[in-house]
Design a protein around this motif. Structure first.
Motif, mmCIF file in Angstrom:
data_model
loop_
_atom_site.group_PDB
_atom_site.id
_atom_site.type_symbol
_atom_site.label_atom_id
_atom_site.label_comp_id
_atom_site.label_asym_id
_atom_site.label_seq_id
_atom_site.Cartn_x
_atom_site.Cartn_y
_atom_site.Cartn_z
ATOM 1 N N SER A 23 0.868 -1.213 -0.050
ATOM 2 C CA SER A 23 0.118 0.045 0.047
ATOM 3 C C SER A 23 0.792 1.223 -0.241
ATOM 4 N N LYS A 24 0.459 2.180 -1.008
ATOM 5 C CA LYS A 24 1.204 3.522 -1.017
ATOM 6 C C LYS A 24 0.110 4.607 -0.947
ATOM 7 N N GLY A 25 0.478 5.597 -0.105
ATOM 8 C CA GLY A 25 -0.527 6.739 -0.292
ATOM 9 C C GLY A 25 0.029 8.039 0.201
ATOM 10 N N TYR A 26 -0.954 9.054 -0.134
ATOM 11 C CA TYR A 26 -0.248 10.411 0.436
ATOM 12 C C TYR A 26 -1.662 11.370 0.812
ATOM 13 N N VAL A 27 -1.368 12.182 1.607
ATOM 14 C CA VAL A 27 -2.401 13.014 1.965
ATOM 15 C C VAL A 27 -1.899 14.408 2.121
ATOM 16 N N ALA A 28 -2.405 15.340 1.349
ATOM 17 C CA ALA A 28 -2.244 16.701 1.282
ATOM 18 C C ALA A 28 -3.397 17.493 1.668
#
Length: 231
Positions: A23-28
């Motif tokens: 799992s890869k992710g980002y939050v901005a």
């Protein structure tokens, strides 16, 4: 704004079988995304990719979510959700595509609600399922002087159905109600009723038309005298 990212890898061994999960992710500030990859024994790999964005246009807030999934042998599902919220209006739009699905390949759903005046609400719903279109429109007015319910519905290969009920307060002791029924279970009806309240008497007048019920300018006049009144 700041952007935070993560990368997660997991592997689980169950007897001779190995399960892998990435799992890869980002939050901005106004967006984010997640990618999932699942490997399990004896099944095709499963991938899912999700993104979302939000922004504001004055008093209107807008959001978008996209989901793409891949599974089986070259099968895929795409989902796009768009939403908008303004002080007197809400919009929701959902589009789903599953090209390899047997029963339903394409689905569009649209929902709009409006509040054009403090006592009036309008709801529009439209569904397109592989080219079969269903629509409904509802208007409701919460008003002591002029209440209204107006609902219409359209489906493939059938005439539009409608229910319309409108009330009018003519004076403190007089009111009128209009009813229209169009193609609801093959029934159509037009009726207007008027009620007058006098000191010791209620006068009710009804005029109705319905081909199915065999009514043509059918009139009913009813007056109820107070039982205690000898006049």
């Amino acid at each position: 704004g700041e952007k935070s990212e993560y990368d997660l890898k997991q592997a689980v061994q169950v007897n001779a079988d190995e399960y892998k999960f990435d799992s890869k992710g980002y939050v901005a500030e106004n967006e984010g995304g997640v990618k999932l990859h699942l490997l399990a024994p004896h099944v095709e790999p499963f991938n899912i990719d999700t993104k979302y964005k939000t922004h504001s246009e004055g008093e209107k807030h807008v959001g978008n979510v996209e989901v793409k999934a891949q599974y089986g042998k070259g099968k895929s599902v795409n989902l796009v959700v768009n939403g908008a919220a303004a002080p007197q209006e809400y919009d929701l739009d959902i589009k789903a595509n599953a090209p390899q699905a047997e029963n339903l390949k394409k689905l569009d759903l649209s929902l709009k609600t409006k509040n054009p005046s403090p006592d009036t609400y309008v709801v529009l719903v439209a569904v397109d399922a592989d080219g079969r279109v269903y629509k409904s429109q509802s208007t409701v007015v919460y008003s002591e002087a002029n209440p209204l319910i107006d609902v219409s519905y359209t489906a493939p290969n059938t005439p539009t159905s409608r229910l319309y009920v409108k009330g009018v307060k003519l004076s403190e002791n007089q009111a009128k109600v209009e009813v229209k029924i169009v193609n609801i279970r093959d029934l159509s009806l037009d009726a207007v009723s008027e009620a007058t309240l006098q000191k010791d008497n209620i006068i009710l007048k009804v005029v109705a038309n319905s081909e199915k019920l065999g009514l043509k300018n059918y009139k009913v006049d009813v007056a109820t005298k107070d039982a205690n009144n000898n006049g």
